[in-house]
Design a protein around this motif. Structure first.
Motif, PDB file in Angstrom:
ATOM      1  N   GLU A  37      29.795  46.398  48.421  1.00 24.30           N
ATOM      2  CA  GLU A  37      31.234  46.240  48.245  1.00 24.30           C
ATOM      3  C   GLU A  37      31.525  45.630  46.890  1.00 24.30           C
ATOM      4  OE1 GLU A  37      32.392  43.481  51.320  1.00 24.30           O
ATOM      5  OE2 GLU A  37      31.464  41.798  50.293  1.00 24.30           O
TER       6      GLU A  37
ATOM      7  N   LYS B 235      34.991  43.487  45.044  1.00 24.64           N
ATOM      8  CA  LYS B 235      36.338  42.937  45.206  1.00 24.64           C
ATOM      9  C   LYS B 235      37.015  42.796  43.850  1.00 24.64           C
ATOM     10  CE  LYS B 235      34.321  40.268  48.884  1.00 24.64           C
ATOM     11  NZ  LYS B 235      33.883  38.947  49.286  1.00 24.64           N
TER      12      LYS B 235
ATOM     13  N   TYR C 227      39.701  46.035  47.256  1.00 23.87           N
ATOM     14  CA  TYR C 227      38.502  45.963  48.089  1.00 23.87           C
ATOM     15  C   TYR C 227      37.943  47.362  48.252  1.00 23.87           C
ATOM     16  CZ  TYR C 227      35.308  44.621  51.753  1.00 23.87           C
ATOM     17  OH  TYR C 227      34.168  44.399  52.482  1.00 23.87           O
TER      18      TYR C 227
ATOM     19  N   GLU D   9      41.667  40.385  53.572  1.00 23.62           N
ATOM     20  CA  GLU D   9      40.407  41.036  53.220  1.00 23.62           C
ATOM     21  C   GLU D   9      39.564  41.347  54.458  1.00 23.62           C
ATOM     22  OE1 GLU D   9      36.456  39.491  51.212  1.00 23.62           O
ATOM     23  OE2 GLU D   9      38.107  39.599  49.757  1.00 23.62           O
TER      24      GLU D   9
ATOM     25  N   ARG E 191      38.060  44.941  55.284  1.00 25.17           N
ATOM     26  CA  ARG E 191      36.613  45.115  55.458  1.00 25.17           C
ATOM     27  C   ARG E 191      36.328  45.795  56.800  1.00 25.17           C
ATOM     28  NH1 ARG E 191      34.357  40.017  54.744  1.00 25.17           N
ATOM     29  NH2 ARG E 191      33.834  40.567  52.612  1.00 25.17           N
TER      30      ARG E 191
END
Length: 150
Positions: free
Chosen positions: A13, A15, A19, A88, A92
Motif C-alpha cells: 500500500e 498513503k 490510499y 483510512e 483499507r
C-alpha cells in the motif's frame, strides 16, 4: 485477471497521495524469474527495495525491470481507495475485500501482505510510481492490467 495456473499475489500500500493498494499477480511458472529479477536489483547492504529510499535514476531502472516482467504473465491491479471522506481503516477494508474477491476468482497459490519478502518490491514499485502520477505512472502502466476504485 487470474488464470488456472497457481498465482502468487503480493500486496503493498501507499498513503502518499490518497490510499492506494497494489496487488501484483505472479503466475507460479514465473515466480523464479521474478525473484531473480528483483533479487538482482538489491544492492550490497540492502535487505530489500523500497522506492522511497531510491534515487531517481535507480527508480527508473527498477520500474523498467518490473514492467519487463509483463511477458512472463506478471501484472498488477491498482485499487484506489482515494483520500476520503471515509477513514483510512474503512478504505483499507474496501481494498482488502476487493483483493479477496479477486483471489476468489482464480487459484491463488499464496497471498502475501506486507511482509519483508523480495517480491513485495513488485507492488512497492507499482504503488510508489502510481501514487506519484505523471511520468512515473506512465512508466509502470504496462504492468497494470486493471484499476479499481474501491
Amino acid at each position: 485477471m487470474l488464470t488456472n495456473v497457481g498465482t502468487h499475489i503480493f500486496i503493498d500500500e501507499t498513503k502518499a497521495k490518497g490510499y492506494v493498494v497494489v496487488a501484483v499477480l505472479c503466475p507460479d511458472t514465473s515466480l523464479s524469474l521474478a525473484r531473480r529479477a528483483i533479487g538482482g536489483l538489491v544492492l550490497p547492504g540492502q535487505r530489500s527495495i523500497h522506492m522511497k529510499q531510491e534515487g531517481p535514476r535507480r527508480r527508473q531502472a527498477i520500474a523498467d525491470v518490473v514492467t519487463g516482467l509483463v511477458p512472463s504473465g506478471v501484472h498488477a491491479v491498482v485499487l484506489d481507495a482515494g483520500r476520503g471522506p471515509s477513514p483510512e481503516r474503512v478504505r483499507r477494508k474496501r481494498a482488502l475485500e476487493a483483493i479477496v474477491e479477486l483471489a476468489a476468482h482464480g487459484s491463488p497459490a499464496s497471498l502475501v501482505i506486507d511482509l519483508d519478502q523480495p517480491l513485495l518490491a513488485l507492488p512497492d514499485v507499482v504503488a510508489w510510481c502510481w501514487a506519484r502520477g505523471g511520468e512515473w505512472r506512465r512508466r509502470v502502466s504496462p504492468v497494470v492490467s486493471h484499476t479499481l476504485e474501491v
